[in-house]
Design a protein around this motif. Structure first.
Motif: not given
Length: 101
Positions: A35, A63, A66-67, A69-70, A73, A76, A79-80
């Motif tokens: 991240a 996650l 997803t990191l 794909d997004d 920030g 993401w 989502a987190v």
């Protein structure tokens, strides 16, 4: 077959629990580093608190995907946060007062 005492069973269980927790800590640290590299320090620091609440390896893996794909920030982090809130609710329902482990 060798007899395993109660004390040995307890020791084995505690060792397994510690191993699982170390694995989760490693996965959380990896997500935080990724991240930071992808979205910067601010997102990584905000994510650290939320990631600490998640205890399911499958959720951390999801996650991570997803990191990748997004592109944003904040998306993401949303989502987190959603996963952390779900984890917190599951822990509260179980009556455990320490969701962060």
């Amino acid at each position: 077959m060798r007899y395993v005492t109660t004390a040995e069973r307890i020791g084995i269980r505690k060792g397994m629990e510690r191993g699982i927790e170390k694995g989760l800590e490693s996965e959380r640290a990896l997500l935080q580093r990724q991240a930071r590299r992808r979205f910067g320090d601010a997102v990584a620091e905000r994510a650290a608190v939320l990631l600490a609440m998640i205890r399911a390896p499958e959720t951390l893996e999801q996650l991570g995907e997803t990191l990748l794909d997004d592109d944003d920030g904040e998306v993401w982090l949303t989502a987190v946060q959603a996963q952390a809130e779900r984890a917190d609710n599951r822990v509260d329902a179980a009556g455990d007062a320490s969701p962060a482990g």
